[in-house]
Structure formats: structure tokens, C-alpha cells
Scaffold this active site. Structure first.
Site, short mmCIF file in Angstrom:
data_model
loop_
_atom_site.label_atom_id
_atom_site.label_comp_id
_atom_site.label_asym_id
_atom_site.label_seq_id
_atom_site.Cartn_x
_atom_site.Cartn_y
_atom_site.Cartn_z
N HIS A 25 -3.01 2.97 -4.72
CA HIS A 25 -2.35 2.59 -3.45
C HIS A 25 -0.94 2.06 -3.73
CE1 HIS A 25 -5.62 3.43 -0.71
NE2 HIS A 25 -6.46 2.76 -1.47
N ASP A 57 0.85 -1.19 0.00
CA ASP A 57 0.00 0.00 0.00
C ASP A 57 0.88 1.23 0.00
OD1 ASP A 57 -2.30 1.75 0.38
OD2 ASP A 57 -3.33 -0.05 1.04
N GLU A 63 -9.96 2.55 -5.08
CA GLU A 63 -9.54 3.92 -4.79
C GLU A 63 -8.36 4.37 -5.65
OE1 GLU A 63 -10.94 4.16 -0.17
OE2 GLU A 63 -8.93 3.43 -0.51
C1 ACM Z 1 -11.11 -0.39 0.74
O1 ACM Z 1 -11.58 -0.27 1.87
N1 ACM Z 1 -10.51 0.64 0.15
C2 ACM Z 1 -11.19 -1.62 0.00
#
Ligand code: ACM
Ligand code: ZN
Length: 814
Positions: free
Chosen positions: A281, A207, A345
Site C-alpha cells: 500500500h 496508502d 496485503e
Molecule cells: C485491511 O483491511 N487490508 C487491513
């Protein structure tokens, strides 16, 4: 899938029959099995473990022999009793027999415990393994410890169980990027999954805040990407500029460590699914290799703060080669049929500004949708389609290696990769849409399955990301909505709890957030919805807390406290007190004193008078269990009444959350009149309003008192939290009307406020006026103005002058 026969009636009867098995232990019965077996009939008598008991494995495979041996070893180590290993089918009783038969469900087992024989029957090793977990749960909780404890009653109550799971996929995700977990914790975590019959550990390994898996081909991923300079202090939106701790944080797992974890998990019938996040991420990776980004000349730092970042992988050949190189090593380490590629995201800003990305869009002929997509009913941008290209390309690569992908539900945007399984987190619709279109779906909806959210009164809980999912709410989740058709049902393959660790800095915090709610999800994964029963679960949980104590798991114990809430019953707002602890008596005070055994006993929701400081605790006899909980409650003319607001409450609309799917703020209709004021501990109770020119930079709150009343004051609370673009009201107008049509002003006030430099402050203001008879009231709160240096939620525009939002709680009329 899911062919087990269930007998819900029997599970109900279990607690009637079992009342004859009282022991000195405080637990109500001894069939405290979690998850609840799908078919269980209690019997009389007990099977006693002694040195004379044989463990008979006559026709068993070596794998099942190992399972039987593990029983012998554990019993020896913990109880000091030496069970005899035997291959002879015809040993003398007493015996514990492992019997292999054909045709049982893959993970199913039968367990028959009689006073002189235990028979554990299954077709597959996993079935034997789960039967063994049931055996352990029928023994004293000390079996989960590390110490020799001879003085326990090492016997099991007689029972007939036939059991198999409802869902094939039963998982927990642990994020080790936001805060690194030691390898020892990973083992303990796997033990917790296994004992609750979960079969999947989803390991979130990469991440923005850290790359946690050794990749030999790309050493900088761990040399650079596994460390961050420092970490954000306090909740994300408290301070601006943000405050950092100045301490390096890092860690990664070597390939050797990972192989050991995977093997350990496999020995407990748990598949480890690695998650390698892409295309978003990705900052830890692009901090290590900036050429993977759209702006290769930029130097990136592994981030020490949370959120969603614009810097993502650029879909160029170099990036695909890199990711394929990473995945080549990942698939060597993880034999799982699935590889999780993230997909959530991923802002498209960098791709919009990147010449390569734009030319790739042209070359691929990607076009903005004119009509809604058939899977999610939305129109997608060219860049969203580029993400779909990215994911599909990685899927093809993994498919060519015999693996399938899982992605978060954003992978539906721009078109779903052909064989992908969707993990539905932003609600359930993504999962349902995927299942309807013939893809498998795993349900992890944040409103139930996000274990990073608050599980108890946020005012006194340790800081979390926000939200509010109690154990009861998490337990209430049914992954298959009532109206789901058969074809769709078949594609909902399971459930998962997610543990994102922004606010879990250490093992204690991880334990606290994960447990006991993960255990509620374990039951939802295993036990058929028709067999689930909240009260019955709570009875069994009492013993599970003892097991967790034996394992040194530091679960949240709000189960033993009293939850203080308010609710409207027949148009009247009442306080409701609830403890999950079975048979506990709740006592309370209203004057702020600590409840004692002589304090009033709570029997039913009640109306309180005036403004009170309620303290409550669960008692057994004269003794307080758990903690004393506390809440200040405010009674007034409009407590519990319906109201309207313009604009409507909600925030982040237009961002990643829809108006009704809000993370953090209370959007219930009664949020402003529920008798509880907002506080600075969290944003959870506040009702959020986005104010701008469209609504004249004001919030209009309108209420019908339902009869004419004489009013003389309005009290309202607004929040100062500039780091989250929130300013308190600058002025208030009160207007009244006899008919709800024509209003006239009766009071107004404006405020010059003293703000702290940092942090939050809750302002409670009262405007008094000549007593006035009225039926309808409008309270108009004027925006606190604009902000310059406050951080804009999920947008990096600190220098832009922006209108402030207003967070309100509560509005009271006296
Ligand atoms: C998430 O909570 N962004 C999968
Ligand atoms: Zn690019």
C-alpha cells in the site's frame, strides 16, 4: 486488566424499575447510557440543575478541575444554567462533587445521583471523564447540540453506577487516504468516539491513493503523493475499462493540524495511533520517490482505483532510511505508545523479480519453510520471510525510540516481529494465534467490525465494498470466544471498527457507514459480554439517534426500517420481518402497495404463496417510521431446500481469502434457494462459482425434492459482469432421477445473449418441459465461456484469455 465486578442481573432489572420514569419523550426510560455501565441500580427521584448547584472539586488535581470546568461551560452554553464552581468540601447542597479516591480501575468511575447531590468518584482523570460522559447521557440529547435550549428538563434521574471497561483498547480506524476527510470531520469523529467511551483513534494516513501527513524531510510525499488525478466511478467491478471521474482528489494534514488533533483527542482521553503503511500500500510514496521501489526507473502515479497493487517498497537501505526519517517525524507528532506499520496485503511479485531483493534473501539466509510455522501453522515463502525481516527491522527501530508496533494480521506470515501487537482483520484466527503465542491482539474481524460493508438490504443501499454486517450482527460479536484459555484472554486487549473509505466520498457517507455500528462496537469494548443485551441496546439506541441528530451526525437509520429476510423453520422457508426499533409494529403488503395502518400486522415468520412483492414498514400508531422496505420473493418447489453443487461455491480461493471467508458473495448453504433473486445493485446475494476444465466448465446443482412431484419448468438467474470476469450461463440441461442415482435428461436450452457494453445485467431464464414426475433433479449450467478484456480480480492480466466465473441466484423449480 478487566477487574471490574459486574452485576448482569441488575442491568436486566434496570428496565423493570425504570418503567416509572416515562417522560413526554418517546424513549422508554432515561437510563439510555451507551455503552451500558457494568453495574447500574436505578433510584427514585431526580437531581435538578439550577444556578444554585455547586460543582465541588475540593481535592482535585488541575486535570480533574478542567474536566469539572468543562461541565460548567457546557451546561452554561446549552442550558443557560450557571453552575457554581467551588473548592469548599462543605458547600451547602445541592452539589455535584468530584471525589478523588485511590484504588479504582484506571478508566473506572462511580456515579451516585441523588435528588440533592451528585458524587462522581474516580482515581484517574480518565475515570472522571467517563463519569462525565455518563452524566451527559443522563441529560436531554440537546446537551450534544450547539444551541442554547432552555426549555428542556435539565435534570438527571437518580442512579448508582459503578463502572469500568471490559477492554483496555477500544478503537475506531478511519481511512483518510481513499477519500480525504476535512480536519473538521476528524474533530467530530473524535467527539463521537469520546462520548461512547472509546479511547483510540487509529488514523490510516498513508496508502496507494494518497499520502496524507506532512513530512518535512520528504516534501514530495505531500506535493506529489497527496494528490491523484482522478477517482474510479461506481463499484470497482462494474465497468471495464474502468470509468474515472476526471477530477483531481487530494488533501493532507499539516504537522500543526496533526498536533492540534492529537491534543484535542488527548483532552478527551483518546490516543491517536498513526498508521504508516509498509511494505505494501505504498504507491503514493513511490510515486513521490520512485527510488523506494524495486523498479526505480518507472514513473508511478498515485492511484485512483482500489485494491492491492504489486508496486511496494523495496527493502533496500535507501528505503529503510526513508522510513526511519518519516517515523522520526511521526513519533514527534504522536505520543502514542503504538505506531501502526500496516503490513497487510503486500504482494511479493516485485520482490520475486528484483535482483536486490533476491540477493538480500540469500544474504539473510531466508529459506522456504519445509514444515509449518509454529504461530500460524503455515509454510511460508522466502519472500514472506523477507516481509518479516522488513517488519522486524522497522520494529527494532521503533522499539529503540520507545515505541511498539501494531500490524495487520499478515505480519504473522513469515514470523512475527518479537514485540508486535496484531490487529486481526481477516477473521479471528490471526488474533487468537498471536495471543496464544504471547503477543497482544486487537480484534477487528471483517465479518463483524468492517463498517464499510452493507448494513441494510444491498439492493437499495448506497454502494459499498460488499459484504453484509447489520447492526445486530456487529453487536453480536464477542471478541473472546467461549473456549479461550485464561492466558490467551489476557492478550486480547481490545476491539476496533474499521472504516475504509473507497465508497465514502464525503462526510455524509462516512457518518452513514460508521454509525450506528461503531456504537455497537463501543459497547462491546466497554461492557462485559455477560452484561450485553441486544434488545436492551436497541432501547438505548433510540436516544442515541437523538444525540446524533443534535450533533448533526448523519447515521444510517435502517434501525427504524423493517429488515426483510427469509429463513428455514422446520424445513419450511418463511419470510421474517424485523425492525430494531423497540415497540414498533410491522405492517406489510404482498402486492407491492405501500403498507398502511390497516395492512396486515406481522406477528411471526410466515410462508408466502407464489411470487410476491413484499413491502413492509415499522409503525408507531398510524405512522410509518423509517422507510418502506421492499423485496420480491419467489416461492417454488425447492424454496428453502438443501442442495449440493459441484464445484462448491466460493471465489478468491487461492488468493487472499479462503473459500469460507468470502468478501461479497453469499456462501450460505441456502443462497440459491432462499426465495430471493440476485440483482445488479451488488454482488452480495449472488452465489459465486469458479468454473474451469476441472469441473468440465459447468456447474451441477443437485436437489432432492423429498417426495415425488410433477415438475414442468426450471428458472435460474445468472449474472453478466465482465469487469469481474463473470458471464452468465450459455446453456442449461435439466436431468431427473427417481432415486438420485440414475439421471436422464428432460430438457435443455442454450442462449445467445445481448450484452450491454458496460456494467452488469442479471439474466433470468426459464426452461419449460413436459410435466414430469420425479424426486431428484439436476440443473446443469454451462459456463458463459472465456473473457479477454474483463479484469481479473486482483491480478493484472487484462490480455490473458481466462475462463469466466459464474454467479448464480436463484434456482427455482416449478
Ligand atoms: C485491511 O483491511 N487490508 C487491513
Ligand atoms: Zn526490490
Amino acid at each position: 486488566m478487566r477487574k471490574v465486578v459486574y452485576l448482569s442481573l441488575l442491568t436486566g432489572l434496570l428496565f423493570l424499575f425504570s418503567s416509572c420514569y416515562h417522560t413526554t419523550k418517546e424513549t422508554v426510560n432515561e437510563y439510555n447510557i451507551i455503552p451500558l455501565p457494568n453495574q447500574l441500580i436505578t433510584k427514585d427521584g431526580r437531581f435538578k440543575l439550577t444556578d444554585k448547584v455547586s460543582v465541588v472539586t475540593a481535592d482535585c488535581s488541575p486535570e480533574v478541575q478542567n474536566i469539572a470546568d468543562s461541565l460548567i461551560t457546557r451546561i452554561q452554553n446549552i442550558s443557560g444554567i450557571t453552575l457554581q464552581s467551588s473548592k469548599q468540601a462543605h458547600t451547602d447542597l445541592p452539589a455535584i462533587r468530584f471525589l478523588t479516591v485511590e484504588g479504582m480501575p484506571k478508566e473506572g468511575y462511580k456515579l451516585s445521583i441523588m435528588p440533592n447531590e451528585i458524587a462522581l468518584t474516580a482515581s484517574q482523570p480518565n475515570g472522571f471523564y467517563y463519569g462525565l460522559q455518563t452524566i451527559y447521557q443522563l441529560l436531554p440529547p440537546a446537551i450534544y447540540g450547539k444551541e442554547l435550549t432552555k426549555q428542556q428538563d435539565w435534570s438527571l434521574p437518580a442512579v448508582e453506577i459503578e463502572d469500568a471497561p471490559c477492554f483496555a483498547y477500544r478503537g475506531l480506524m478511519l481511512d483518510v487516504c481513499r477519500h480525504f476527510s476535512s480536519i473538521d470531520y476528524i474533530y467530530k469523529f473524535i467527539d463521537m468516539l469520546a462520548m461512547h467511551k472509546m479511547n483510540t483513534f487509529h488514523w490510516h494516513l498513508t496508502d496507494d491513493q494518497g499520502w496524507r501527513i506532512e513530512i518535512k524531510k520528504y516534501p514530495k510525499l505531500t506535493e506529489v503523493g497527496s494528490k491523484r488525478k482522478e477517482t474510479l466511478v461506481d463499484y470497482y467491478y462494474v465497468n471495464w475499462p474502468q470509468v474515472f471521474d476526471g477530477k483531481e482528489h487530494g488533501g493532507y494534514y499539516t504537522q500543526e493540524q496533526i498536533k492540534d488533533v492529537v491534543a484535542y483527542a488527548a483532552s478527551k482521553y483518546i490516543t491517536v495511533i498513526p498508521e504508516i503503511e509498509m511494505p505494501g500500500h505504498a504507491i503514493a510514496a513511490i510515486a513521490s520517490y520512485s527510488e523506494l521501489s524495486c523498479t526505480p526507473d518507472t514513473t508511478y502515479d498515485v492511484t485512483g482505483t482500489w485494491g492491492i497493487f504489486k508496486q511496494v517498497y523495496c527493502p533496500k537501505e535507501e528505503t529503510f532510511q526513508f522510513l526511519e526519517g518519516v517515523l522520526d517525524e511521526v513519533i514527534e507528532l504522536f505520543p502514542s505508545s503504538y505506531i501502526h506499520i500496516g503490513g497487510d496485503e503486500c504482494p511479493k511479485n516485485a520482490w520475486k523479480d528484483c535482483a536486490h531483493c533476491q540477493s538480500l534473501i540469500k544474504q539473510l539466509g531466508l529459506k522456504e519453510d519445509i514444515t509449518p510455522n509454529t504461530v500460524d501453522g503455515k509454510k511460508h515463502t522466502k519472500e514472506e520471510k523477507l516481509q518479516s525481516y522488513f517488519v522486524t527491522r522497522m520494529e527494532k527501530y521503533l522499539n529503540s525510540k520507545g515505541r511498539n508496533i501494531i500490524g495487520w494480521d499478515e505480519i504473522l506470515e513469515g514470523g512475527l516481529a518479537p514485540n508486535a501487537t496484531v490487529m486481526s482483520w481477516r477473521g479471528v484466527q490471526g488474533g487468537i494465534n498471536a495471543a496464544k503465542s504471547g503477543h497482544d491482539a486487537i480484534m477487528t474481524p471483517s465479518l463483524y467490525a468492517y463498517l464499510d460493508q452493507y448494513q441494510e438490504e444491498p439492493e437499495t443501499a448506497p454502494t459499498t465494498i460488499g459484504g453484509y454486517n447489520t447492526l445486530k450482527k456487529t453487536y453480536s460479536y464477542n471478541p473472546i470466544p467461549e473456549d479461550t484459555d485464561e492466558a490467551t484472554k489476557e492478550h486480547i486487549i481490545g476491539i476496533q471498527g474499521n472504516i475504509w473509505t473507497e465508497y465514502m466520498q464525503n462526510d455524509e457517507r462516512r457518518d452513514y457507514q460508521a454509525f450506528p455500528r461503531a456504537i455497537a462496537l463501543a459497547e462491546t469494548g466497554w461492557t462485559w459480554n455477560v452484561n450485553k443485551n441486544w434488545a436492551n441496546f436497541c432501547q438505548r439506541m433510540v436516544e442515541d439517534f437523538e444525540r446524533m441528530d443534535a450533533m448533526n451526525v448523519k447515521a444510517c437509520r435502517s434501525f427504524f426500517d423493517t429488515y426483510i429476510n427469509t429463513r428455514v423453520y422446520n424445513d419450511t422457508l418463511k419470510v421474517i420481518l424485523e425492525s430494531f426499533y423497540p415497540n414498533a409494529k410491522i405492517r406489510y403488503t404482498l402486492d407491492g402497495s405501500i403498507p398502511t395502518a390497516k395492512s396486515p400486522l406481522y406477528t411471526a415468520p410466515f410462508v408466502w404463496e407464489g411470487n410476491v412483492n413484499l413491502k413492509a414498514a415499522a409503525f408507531k400508531g398510524n405512522k410509518i417510521q423509517g422507510k418502506v422496505t421492499e423485496k420480491k420473493l419467489y416461492s417454488n418447489f425447492i424454496a428453502g431446500k438443501q442442495y449440493t453443487t459441484a464445484p462448491k461455491c466460493g471465489w478468491m480461493s487461492g488468493d487472499i481469502f479462503s473459500e469460507n471467508d468470502v468478501l461479497g458473495a453469499d456462501t450460505t448453504t441456502l443462497g440459491l434457494t432462499n426465495g430471493k433473486r440476485g440483482n445488479i445493485a451488488s454482488l452480495t446475494p449472488w452465489v459465486a462459482f469458479k468454473l474451469n476444465e476441472k469441473c468440465n466448465n459447468e456447474l451441477v446443482f443437485t436437489i432432492d425434492l423429498e417426495k415425488t412431484a410433477t415438475i414442468s419448468a426450471v428458472t435460474f438467474g445468472t449474472l453478466y459482469n465482465p469487469a469481474f470476469r463473470i458471464l452468465p450461463a450459455s446453456a442449461v440441461n435439466v436431468e431427473v432421477s427417481p432415486d438420485g442415482k440414475e439421471y436422464h435428461p428432460i430438457a435443455q436450452a442454450s442462449y445467445t445473449r445481448e450484452y450491454p457494453e458496460q456494467g452488469r445485467k442479471a439474466f433470468t431464464d426459464t426452461v419449460k418441459f413436459t410435466p414430469t414426475e420425479t424426486r431428484y433433479v439436476k440443473v446443469i449450467l454451462k459456463s458463459g465461456g472465456t473473457l479477454k478484456n474483463g479484469i481479473v480480480c486482483r491480478k493484472d492480466t487484462p490480455d490473458e484469455i481466462i475462463p469466466s466465473d459464474m454467479y448464480v441466484d436463484e434456482i427455482e423449480i416449478y
